[in-house]
Design an enzyme around this catalytic site. Structure first.
Site, PDB file in Angstrom:
ATOM      1  CG  LEU A 128      -1.896  -0.980   1.624  1.00  0.00           C
ATOM      2  CD1 LEU A 128      -2.790  -0.761   2.657  1.00  0.00           C
ATOM      3  CD2 LEU A 128      -3.006  -1.179  -0.017  1.00  0.00           C
ATOM      4  CG  ASP A 129       0.297   4.247  -3.034  1.00  0.00           C
ATOM      5  OD1 ASP A 129       1.313   3.515  -3.439  1.00  0.00           O
ATOM      6  OD2 ASP A 129      -0.499   4.659  -3.648  1.00  0.00           O
ATOM      7  NE  ARG A 130       5.103   8.613   4.987  1.00  0.00           N
ATOM      8  CZ  ARG A 130       6.160   9.509   5.299  1.00  0.00           C
ATOM      9  NH1 ARG A 130       7.182   9.594   4.283  1.00  0.00           N
ATOM     10  NH2 ARG A 130       6.502   9.480   6.328  1.00  0.00           N
ATOM     11  CB  THR A 132      -3.156   3.476   0.485  1.00  0.00           C
ATOM     12  OG1 THR A 132      -3.280   4.598  -0.590  1.00  0.00           O
ATOM     13  CG2 THR A 132      -4.371   2.723   0.497  1.00  0.00           C
ATOM     14  NE  ARG A 226      -2.093   8.296  -5.319  1.00  0.00           N
ATOM     15  CZ  ARG A 226      -0.781   8.298  -4.779  1.00  0.00           C
ATOM     16  NH1 ARG A 226      -0.028   7.705  -4.194  1.00  0.00           N
ATOM     17  NH2 ARG A 226      -0.529   9.820  -4.657  1.00  0.00           N
TER      18      ARG A 226
END
Length: 307
Positions: A128-130, A132, A226
Site C-alpha cells: 500500500l502507498d504510504r 493509503t 489513483r
C-alpha cells in the site's frame, strides 16, 4: 524456516525434488542449495539426499533482510502459522527507503516476529502507498507467498475510494496499461507500452462534489487506482499528485477495505474487513451517506463472502 512432511511419492526423490513438489520456487531452491541448512528427521542432510514418505524436512535459510526491529503498535486483524494481516494506518511506509530508514511497517513487523519468537522475514503479498490505509497481508514464509501464484488461489482485494465530482457510471471496468512517467521517479501514467492494469468500479454514493466508489483490483500496479481514477477525470480527493484537491482531506482518500482469499494451506475461504478510517468516515457523514453506505457495504460484504 521451511518445514513440511513428505507426502506420497511415485519415484525416488531427492530433498531438492521434495522442495519443488512442496511449492518452493526455483529462486528459493537455488538459495537453499547454496546457503540452506537442511535436516531430514532432525538429521543434517544435503539437497542430494533422498527422502521417503513421512520424512519431516526442516530447512533454515539465513534471513538477508536488514530491517532494524522497532516496537510498534500493530493492529493485527488475522494471524495463523502462515499468514499475518495488518490494518495499516495512513502515513506509514511499508518498508525502509533510502530517505526513510526507520519507523516503517517492516521495522515493526520484524520486531513483532522477534518478540513472539517467530523465525520469519518480511514477505508482503501486496503493498500500500504510504498514505493509503487498510489491510496488508504478509506471508510468514516465502513458499506461502509463492503458493498463491503457483496454485492459482482465489485472492481478491477491495478498496474504498472517494473521487472528485459525480462519478457518472454505477459500474465501470478499466483496462488502462500503466508505466512510470519519464518525467518522475514517483508518478505513473497511462501508456500503451505500460503493464496491463485492470480495475472494476462500483459507485456506492455520489453528489456533485465527490463520490464513494468500491474498487476491485485484478492487478497490482503501483498507484493503479489513483492513476485510473485520474485518467477517467475523477481523481481521488486529497491526491494532489494526480490532480485531486486537498481541501477536504489531507491524503488520498483510499482505503484497502477487504481482502478475501483461499488459504494456501487449509483451503478455507478467509474474508477480512477493515473499518472505514475516521477521515473518510467524516466525508461520508458530511454527505449524509451513513445509512446508505452501511446498507450497501453490508450487502457487498455478504455477496463477497458468498462467492
Amino acid at each position: 524456516m521451511i518445514e513440511f512432511t513428505v507426502g506420497s511419492l511415485t519415484k525416488r526423490t531427492s530433498l531438492l525434488g521434495a522442495l519443488r513438489h512442496n511449492g518452493i520456487s526455483a529462486t528459493m531452491r537455488r538459495k537453499i542449495k547454496h546457503n540452506g541448512i537442511c535436516k531430514i528427521n532432525d538429521i543434517p542432510a544435503t539437497w542430494r539426499d533422498f527422502v521417503v514418505q513421512g520424512d519431516k524436512v526442516n530447512v533454515d535459510l539465513p534471513i538477508t533482510q536488514f530491517f532494524d526491529p522497532e516496537p510498534m503498535d500493530l493492529d493485527i486483524v488475522y494471524e495463523d502459522d502462515y499468514l499475518l494481516l495488518i490494518n495499516k494506518p495512513h502515513g506509514l511506509l511499508m518498508h525502509p527507503t533510502s530517505g526513510h530508514a526507520e519507523g516503517t511497517l517492516a521495522n515493526g513487523i520484524i520486531y513483532y516476529y522477534q518478540q513472539t519468537k517467530q523465525h520469519c522475514a518480511f514477505h508482503p503479498m501486496h503493498r500500500l502507498d504510504r498514505n493509503t490505509s487498510g489491510i496488508v497481508m504478509l506471508a510468514k514464509q516465502p513458499q506461502i507467498q509463492y503458493a498463491f501464484s503457483r496454485k492459482h488461489l482465489f485472492y481478491n482485494r477491495f478498496y474504498l475510494a472517494i473521487t472528485s465530482g459525480y462519478f457518472p457510471s454505477s459500474q465501470a471496468t478499466v483496462h488502462f496499461p500503466i508505466s512510470r512517467s519519464p518525467e518522475s521517479i514517483v508518478k505513473r501514467i497511462i501508456s500503451k507500452d505500460g503493464k496491463p492494469a485492470w480495475s472494476d468500479f462500483k459507485r456506492i454514493a455520489a453528489n456533485t462534489e465527490y463520490s464513494l466508489i468500491l474498487v476491485t483490483l485484478h492487478t497490482g500496479r503501483t498507484h493503479q487506482i489513483r492513476v485510473h481514477c485520474s485518467n477517467l477525470g475523477y481523481p481521488l480527493l486529497g491526491d494532489d499528485l494526480y490532480g485531486g484537491s486537498k481541501e477536504r482531506i489531507n491524503r488520498q482518500a483510499l482505503h484497502a477495505y477487504c481482502v478475501q482469499f483461499t488459504h494456501p494451506v487449509t483451503g478455507k475461504i478467509i474474508n477480512i474487513i477493515s473499518p472505514v478510517p475516521a477521515d473518510m468516515q467524516k466525508l461520508i457523514r458530511e454527505a449524509g451517506w451513513e445509512n446508505m453506505v452501511k446498507t450497501t457495504l453490508g450487502g457487498i460484504t455478504n455477496a463477497i463472502s458468498d462467492n
